[in-house]
Design an enzyme around this catalytic site. Sequence first.
Site, PDB file in Angstrom:
ATOM      1  N   GLY A  11      -6.105  -7.104   0.252  1.00  0.00           N
ATOM      2  CA  GLY A  11      -5.144  -5.921  -0.295  1.00  0.00           C
ATOM      3  C   GLY A  11      -5.959  -4.591  -0.651  1.00  0.00           C
ATOM      4  O   GLY A  11      -7.089  -4.410   0.095  1.00  0.00           O
ATOM      5  N   ASP A  34      -7.980 -14.575   1.854  1.00  0.00           N
ATOM      6  CA  ASP A  34      -6.725 -14.082   1.586  1.00  0.00           C
ATOM      7  C   ASP A  34      -5.686 -15.075   2.138  1.00  0.00           C
ATOM      8  O   ASP A  34      -6.321 -15.959   2.956  1.00  0.00           O
ATOM      9  CB  ASP A  34      -6.577 -12.776   2.266  1.00  0.00           C
ATOM     10  CG  ASP A  34      -5.437 -11.756   1.776  1.00  0.00           C
ATOM     11  OD1 ASP A  34      -5.799 -10.902   0.919  1.00  0.00           O
ATOM     12  OD2 ASP A  34      -4.183 -12.241   1.861  1.00  0.00           O
ATOM     13  N   ILE A  35      -4.652 -15.048   1.794  1.00  0.00           N
ATOM     14  CA  ILE A  35      -3.506 -15.825   2.218  1.00  0.00           C
ATOM     15  C   ILE A  35      -3.277 -15.576   3.663  1.00  0.00           C
ATOM     16  O   ILE A  35      -2.698 -16.521   4.349  1.00  0.00           O
ATOM     17  CB  ILE A  35      -2.127 -15.583   1.538  1.00  0.00           C
ATOM     18  CG1 ILE A  35      -1.276 -16.933   1.589  1.00  0.00           C
ATOM     19  CG2 ILE A  35      -1.356 -14.584   1.449  1.00  0.00           C
ATOM     20  CD1 ILE A  35      -0.181 -17.211   0.408  1.00  0.00           C
ATOM     21  N   ARG A  36      -3.520 -14.339   4.003  1.00  0.00           N
ATOM     22  CA  ARG A  36      -3.470 -14.230   5.902  1.00  0.00           C
ATOM     23  C   ARG A  36      -4.561 -13.731   6.105  1.00  0.00           C
ATOM     24  O   ARG A  36      -5.339 -13.037   5.604  1.00  0.00           O
ATOM     25  CB  ARG A  36      -2.130 -13.099   5.805  1.00  0.00           C
ATOM     26  CG  ARG A  36      -2.433 -11.885   5.288  1.00  0.00           C
ATOM     27  CD  ARG A  36      -1.265 -10.948   4.459  1.00  0.00           C
ATOM     28  NE  ARG A  36      -1.810 -10.009   3.668  1.00  0.00           N
ATOM     29  CZ  ARG A  36      -2.369  -8.807   3.906  1.00  0.00           C
ATOM     30  NH1 ARG A  36      -2.331  -8.381   5.231  1.00  0.00           N
ATOM     31  NH2 ARG A  36      -2.895  -8.319   2.846  1.00  0.00           N
ATOM     32  N   TYR A 141       5.075  -7.957 -15.093  1.00  0.00           N
ATOM     33  CA  TYR A 141       3.687  -7.633 -14.714  1.00  0.00           C
ATOM     34  C   TYR A 141       2.760  -7.426 -16.030  1.00  0.00           C
ATOM     35  O   TYR A 141       1.508  -8.007 -16.007  1.00  0.00           O
ATOM     36  CB  TYR A 141       3.685  -6.327 -14.001  1.00  0.00           C
ATOM     37  CG  TYR A 141       2.480  -5.784 -13.682  1.00  0.00           C
ATOM     38  CD1 TYR A 141       1.514  -6.532 -12.405  1.00  0.00           C
ATOM     39  CD2 TYR A 141       1.744  -4.519 -13.890  1.00  0.00           C
ATOM     40  CE1 TYR A 141       0.253  -6.072 -12.028  1.00  0.00           C
ATOM     41  CE2 TYR A 141       0.633  -4.141 -13.202  1.00  0.00           C
ATOM     42  CZ  TYR A 141      -0.111  -5.073 -12.584  1.00  0.00           C
ATOM     43  OH  TYR A 141      -1.174  -4.274 -11.938  1.00  0.00           O
TER      44      TYR A 141
HETATM   45  C1  AKB Z   1       1.128  -0.805 -10.399  1.00  0.00           C
HETATM   46  O1  AKB Z   1       1.618   0.231 -10.506  1.00  0.00           O
HETATM   47  O2  AKB Z   1       1.688  -1.976 -10.566  1.00  0.00           O
HETATM   48  C2  AKB Z   1      -0.466  -0.904 -10.435  1.00  0.00           C
HETATM   49  C3  AKB Z   1      -1.023  -0.863 -11.748  1.00  0.00           C
HETATM   50  C4  AKB Z   1      -1.020   0.406 -12.664  1.00  0.00           C
HETATM   51  O3  AKB Z   1      -1.128  -1.629 -12.288  1.00  0.00           O
HETATM   52  N1  AKB Z   1      -1.003   0.126  -9.681  1.00  0.00           N
END
Ligand code: AKB
Length: 315
Positions: A11, A34-36, A141
Amino acid sequence: MKKILVTGALGQIGSELVCHLRRLYGAAQVVATDIRLSDNAAAHSGPFELLDVMDGASMLEIAKAHQVDTILHLAALLSATAEAKPLLAWNLNMGGLTNALEVSRELGCSFFTPSSIGAFGPGTPKKGTPQDTVQRPVTMYGVSKVAGELLCDYYHQKYGIDTRSLRFPGLISYMAPPGGGTTDYVVDMYVEALAKGQYTSYIAEGTFLDMMYLPDALEAIVKLMEADPARLRHRNAFNVTAMSVDPETVATSIRRYIPDFVLNYHVDPVRQAIAESWPNSLDSTAATQEWGFSPVYDLGGMTKDMLENLSGRLT
Ligand code: AKB
């Protein structure tokens, strides 16, 4: 760190971190997973294993086979993708993290995973965001990042695992493109400025967010992992930042090199809402005091380096 396992190694962070660590510790000492598989240098400049982080048994097997003493767990979905697929994001971000922490517990490994400015929310002070403050994010997130910070603290307190983490701002790099983040517009702007002389931003003018150039992020990971644990009052996770910018600030910096560069706006409501829920500028004093965090690149230095390197790659 002597023998290091990196997940999500192909990544944006991983592909440069693996090469950086191999220069510092020796190619054979860094196991990229990594997965790939891709043609990325991280996959071919030292040991590489295919690994889906949801498969804890395979992770343990690989870690045991290579006798690693440190796990750097990077595999995760970023903010915009996580908002589009919240259940997948929760399962992957928390499932992968739990597996990696369990392998660390079983083998007694030191542990690092990135947190993010996404671990903050609308109730957090926006300017000079303190190290210890309100963390009530409104994105999946962010929810996974706060839960991750707490889980890492739990493994440290309960099992004595040496867990450490950084709350990264938007990371800017030219080698591997970021994917699915909210702050990725900055990378896109540099690429499009060189390719087309113009860029249409999905983030609105005046929306300030913290950013950091990837070389400073790599240095911060190494410095934190090598820091004397006796000096660490915090662990999961330290605020780190190098600059606070909005799209216009970045455009102005690009115009020093491409004077006719044109910036337009077509705001994406989803990513704009995410950006507005995050801080404008973090206070990284704790990182400076506890392990000597000191980024090198400001916006001017980053713009110069990004444009030089990207123009080499685009021609
Ligand atoms: C995102 O934009 O999701 C990331 C972060 C700030 O964690 N770059």
